[in-house]
Design an enzyme around this catalytic site. Structure first.
Site, PDB file in Angstrom:
ATOM      1  N   TYR A 175      -6.162   7.720  -1.918  1.00  0.00           N
ATOM      2  CA  TYR A 175      -5.014   8.611  -1.109  1.00  0.00           C
ATOM      3  C   TYR A 175      -4.244   8.911  -2.446  1.00  0.00           C
ATOM      4  CZ  TYR A 175      -0.361   8.153   0.268  1.00  0.00           C
ATOM      5  OH  TYR A 175       0.796   8.327   0.780  1.00  0.00           O
TER       6      TYR A 175
ATOM      7  N   SER B  23       4.446  11.175  -2.634  1.00  0.00           N
ATOM      8  CA  SER B  23       4.382   9.849  -2.758  1.00  0.00           C
ATOM      9  C   SER B  23       4.550   9.817  -3.980  1.00  0.00           C
ATOM     10  CB  SER B  23       3.036   9.378  -2.325  1.00  0.00           C
ATOM     11  OG  SER B  23       2.833   7.644  -3.142  1.00  0.00           O
TER      12      SER B  23
ATOM     13  N   LYS C 248      -2.591  13.519  -2.719  1.00  0.00           N
ATOM     14  CA  LYS C 248      -1.336  13.594  -2.923  1.00  0.00           C
ATOM     15  C   LYS C 248      -1.307  14.355  -4.343  1.00  0.00           C
ATOM     16  CE  LYS C 248       0.127  11.919   0.343  1.00  0.00           C
ATOM     17  NZ  LYS C 248       0.659  12.744   1.750  1.00  0.00           N
TER      18      LYS C 248
ATOM     19  N   ASP D  21      -3.737  -1.555  -6.313  1.00  0.00           N
ATOM     20  CA  ASP D  21      -2.552  -1.333  -5.787  1.00  0.00           C
ATOM     21  C   ASP D  21      -1.709  -1.127  -7.489  1.00  0.00           C
ATOM     22  OD1 ASP D  21      -1.993  -1.576  -3.604  1.00  0.00           O
ATOM     23  OD2 ASP D  21      -2.416  -3.542  -4.304  1.00  0.00           O
TER      24      ASP D  21
ATOM     25  N   LYS E 299      -3.495   7.497   5.031  1.00  0.00           N
ATOM     26  CA  LYS E 299      -1.846   7.089   3.862  1.00  0.00           C
ATOM     27  C   LYS E 299      -2.864   5.593   3.668  1.00  0.00           C
ATOM     28  CE  LYS E 299       0.589   5.205   7.930  1.00  0.00           C
ATOM     29  NZ  LYS E 299       2.233   5.587   8.530  1.00  0.00           N
TER      30      LYS E 299
END
Length: 340
Positions: free
Chosen positions: A149, A124, A153, A298, A84
């Site tokens: 990641y 997520s 998902k 990010d 994760k």
């Protein structure tokens, strides 16, 4: 009725196991302990008075997973088993694709063979990528996530949608934002292996002197203080949402395809520096930090519109940022006491 909880000794999984037991579900845990520790099983028992059945193996081992389904009358699954860490996923993409997707497919093969329904997927908000407007609701267009990641998902969701359509199954995709906090007993909390990848455990360890300084990844974002903004939701509130979603699925007496999607968040965004300041204020401790370059993968800002979950599941986040951060410090004190 037995519910399989994969990754059930992990951070969100362990809190959800507690809520499931409190709601009279029989829980079967499969966890390979790659991001958790065995003492969490004892702590779950201490909190609830019941010890879940536990299998310590990797879900990619199909033959062992088959044995679990042979041994128990499983009526549903809540799947938390996944790597994760956003930053790590950029460094180890193949590991993330293999672990997060192969384990999911193996569980679904058992569901297909045994004609089991009621599958809840730990998804997520990363599936939205950098959304064009806030807050993010379930109708917000999905974009290619910034991180591997997030891609796993999003791929997991697509796999489950296809599965539900093909096999008339009931699934629920829970897209949650940033879980924080610890159980009020201080017996469960986030337990990162090595250097934390998430903000709050890094803040906790810095305040405790384990880390010299907190690394704040970027202060040049287009936000009020220049740091990235996220929606931080208390982990026990989040765990209760999983139970509400499971009950909702199981109450739907239908052989038709069900694909429920819910955002789980507080509806409020907080910047990195706001979280640091809230932690310092809530616990009367100092958190030294340094500004670093942005971290690959990010996004700038993400916070939820969770009205649909409130309307359909009768669920709503109930715990403030400050209250959540107080539980984090109590958890850290508990971890320190284990060393003595």
């Amino acid at each position: 009725m037995a519910i399989l909880v994969t990754g059930g000794l992990g951070y969100i999984g362990s809190h959800t196991v507690v809520e499931l037991i409190n709601n009279n579900f029989e829980v079967i845990i499969v966890d390979d302990l790659s991001n958790s520790e065995k003492f969490i099983l004892h702590n779950i028992e201490e909190i609830t008075g019941k010890r879940p059945i536990f299998y310590p193996f990797d879900l990619k081992r199909k033959e062992l997973l088959n044995q679990v389904f042979d041994a128990h009358d499983i009526e549903g699954c809540i799947n938390f088993a996944a790597f994760k860490a956003v930053g790590e996923s950029q460094e180890k993409p193949i590991d993330y694709y293999e672990n997060n997707l192969f384990s999911l497919i193996n569980i679904l093969q058992e569901f297909k063979t045994r004609k089991i329904s009621n599958f809840i997927f730990s998804s997520s908000c990363t599936v939205y990528g950098q959304a064009d407007k806030m807050p993010i609701d379930e109708n917000t267009p999905l974009k290619m996530p910034e991180s591997v990641y997030g891609k796993t998902k999003q791929m997991g969701e697509e796999i489950l949608k296809d599965f539900a359509q093909s096999y008339k199954s009931k699934i629920c995709l829970l897209r949650y934002f940033n879980p924080i906090g610890a159980h009020p007993s201080a017996l469960l909390g986030e337990l990162p292996i090595g250097v934390p990848n998430n903000l709050v455990p890094y803040v906790m360890q810095t305040a405790a002197g384990i880390r010299e300084k907190l690394s704040v990844w970027g202060n040049d974002y287009p936000t009020e203080d220049g740091t990235a903004i996220r929606d931080y939701i208390y982990v026990v509130d989040l765990a209760k949402a999983h139970v509400a979603a499971l009950k909702s699925l199981m109450n739907k007496e239908t052989e038709e395809t069900v694909i429920d999607v819910y955002n789980l968040g507080t509806g409020k965004g907080s910047s990195v520096l706001e979280v640091v300041q809230a932690f310092e204020s809530a616990n009367e401790v100092a958190v030294p930090y340094q500004i670093c370059n942005r971290r690959e993968g990010d996004i700038t800002i993400a916070y939820a519109n969770a009205d649909k979950a409130e309307r359909e599941l009768n669920w709503k986040s109930a715990t403030s940022l400050e209250e959540s951060l107080k539980t984090v410090w109590e958890w850290q004190k508990y971890l320190e006491s284990r060393k003595n």
